[in-house]
Design a protein around this motif. Structure first.
Motif, mmCIF file in Angstrom:
data_model
loop_
_atom_site.group_PDB
_atom_site.id
_atom_site.type_symbol
_atom_site.label_atom_id
_atom_site.label_comp_id
_atom_site.label_asym_id
_atom_site.label_seq_id
_atom_site.Cartn_x
_atom_site.Cartn_y
_atom_site.Cartn_z
ATOM 1 N N LYS A 73 4.226 -7.548 -11.356
ATOM 2 C CA LYS A 73 5.365 -8.047 -10.757
ATOM 3 C C LYS A 73 6.384 -8.400 -11.691
ATOM 4 C CE LYS A 73 6.920 -11.419 -7.127
ATOM 5 N NZ LYS A 73 8.243 -11.266 -7.592
ATOM 6 N N HIS A 146 12.272 1.090 -3.442
ATOM 7 C CA HIS A 146 11.501 -0.438 -3.271
ATOM 8 C C HIS A 146 10.952 -0.024 -1.780
ATOM 9 C CE1 HIS A 146 10.885 -4.591 -1.877
ATOM 10 N NE2 HIS A 146 11.096 -4.837 -3.265
ATOM 11 N N GLU A 148 8.025 -1.154 0.880
ATOM 12 C CA GLU A 148 6.823 -2.241 1.212
ATOM 13 C C GLU A 148 5.468 -1.541 1.399
ATOM 14 O OE1 GLU A 148 7.640 -5.578 1.700
ATOM 15 O OE2 GLU A 148 9.279 -5.111 0.778
ATOM 16 N N ASN A 149 4.415 -2.501 0.987
ATOM 17 C CA ASN A 149 2.976 -2.263 1.368
ATOM 18 C C ASN A 149 2.707 -2.473 2.629
ATOM 19 O OD1 ASN A 149 0.331 -1.643 1.553
ATOM 20 N ND2 ASN A 149 -0.150 -2.747 -0.509
ATOM 21 N N LYS A 150 2.569 -1.682 3.616
ATOM 22 C CA LYS A 150 2.410 -2.029 5.046
ATOM 23 C C LYS A 150 1.129 -2.879 5.180
ATOM 24 C CE LYS A 150 6.004 1.049 7.088
ATOM 25 N NZ LYS A 150 7.014 0.207 6.686
ATOM 26 N N LYS A 153 1.110 -7.493 3.998
ATOM 27 C CA LYS A 153 2.435 -8.169 4.110
ATOM 28 C C LYS A 153 3.071 -8.739 2.943
ATOM 29 C CE LYS A 153 5.035 -10.770 7.422
ATOM 30 N NZ LYS A 153 5.957 -9.708 7.965
ATOM 31 N N GLY A 154 4.100 -8.593 2.477
ATOM 32 C CA GLY A 154 4.729 -9.185 1.270
ATOM 33 C C GLY A 154 4.900 -8.475 -0.023
ATOM 34 N N GLU A 155 3.688 -7.495 -0.118
ATOM 35 C CA GLU A 155 3.510 -6.574 -1.366
ATOM 36 C C GLU A 155 4.582 -5.389 -1.299
ATOM 37 O OE1 GLU A 155 1.480 -7.026 -4.054
ATOM 38 O OE2 GLU A 155 1.283 -9.372 -3.121
ATOM 39 N N TRP A 156 5.022 -4.992 -2.421
ATOM 40 C CA TRP A 156 5.972 -3.797 -2.402
ATOM 41 C C TRP A 156 5.652 -3.068 -3.907
ATOM 42 C CZ3 TRP A 156 9.436 -3.918 -6.535
ATOM 43 C CH2 TRP A 156 9.598 -5.325 -7.139
ATOM 44 N N TYR A 176 1.569 4.372 0.799
ATOM 45 C CA TYR A 176 2.537 4.085 1.787
ATOM 46 C C TYR A 176 3.001 5.020 2.885
ATOM 47 C CZ TYR A 176 6.148 6.394 -0.648
ATOM 48 O OH TYR A 176 7.118 7.469 -1.416
#
Length: 176
Positions: A73, A146, A148-150, A153-156, A176
């Protein structure tokens, strides 16, 4: 991971990426475990770059290893911030396994025409002689997205693309 290799039928194969080169080099291992070369910066003035430091993901999961050392991260945040703010930055990350070790040296910078790019150089040691003591210079990275990891939630992730829009790398590597 940032190894840029695929295991196919028990053999290491590297995908063909436009502009990627591999060169035999004298590999230097620092006390921190970071792999480098005498001219890793290729005459860049590193005082003009924000220093992101070295992240050690070697022996990931080992009982004696602090989980704070390997922080993908932090890597993603550093790269994304420097990319979006158009600020030169330099960060390194090391991974190792039973038969290989690599350190990615990532430079976020403008090219000669003031277009922003990422220069990604991977210094490697490997048990297989044909992959040992070499540096891989990744093809031209000109886009960072950037994503998002659908499912989580909140991960990217960051997705790195070449001039043709082809994906060169993802951190972390998820679909993704």
């Amino acid at each position: 991971m940032l190894f840029l290799s695929l295991g196919v039928s028990g053999q290491q194969k590297r995908p063909v990426i436009s502009g990627t080169t591999e060169t035999k080099v004298d590999v230097i291992e620092k006390d921190t475990g970071e792999l480098t070369t005498k001219d890793i910066a290729q005459r860049r003035d590193l005082t003009a770059y924000d220093e992101g430091g070295h992240l050690d993901c070697g022996n990931w999961g080992a009982k004696n290893k602090s989980k704070d050392i390997c922080d993908e991260k932090k890597l993603r945040d550093f790269i994304w911030r420097h990319w979006t703010e158009k600020t030169a930055g330099y960060i390194r990350i090391t991974y190792d396994g039973t038969d290989a070790k690599s350190t990615s040296h990532i430079f976020i910078e403008p090219d000669r025409n003031d277009r922003w790019r990422i220069v990604w150089r991977i210094v490697r040691r490997h048990n297989m002689p044909q992959y040992n003591n070499q540096i891989t210079d990744i093809g031209k990275i000109v886009t960072v997205e950037h994503i998002e990891n659908k499912p989580v939630k909140g991960e990217w992730a960051l997705v790195f693309k070449d001039e043709f829009g082809d994906i060169i790398q993802k951190i972390p590597d998820f679909d993704y």
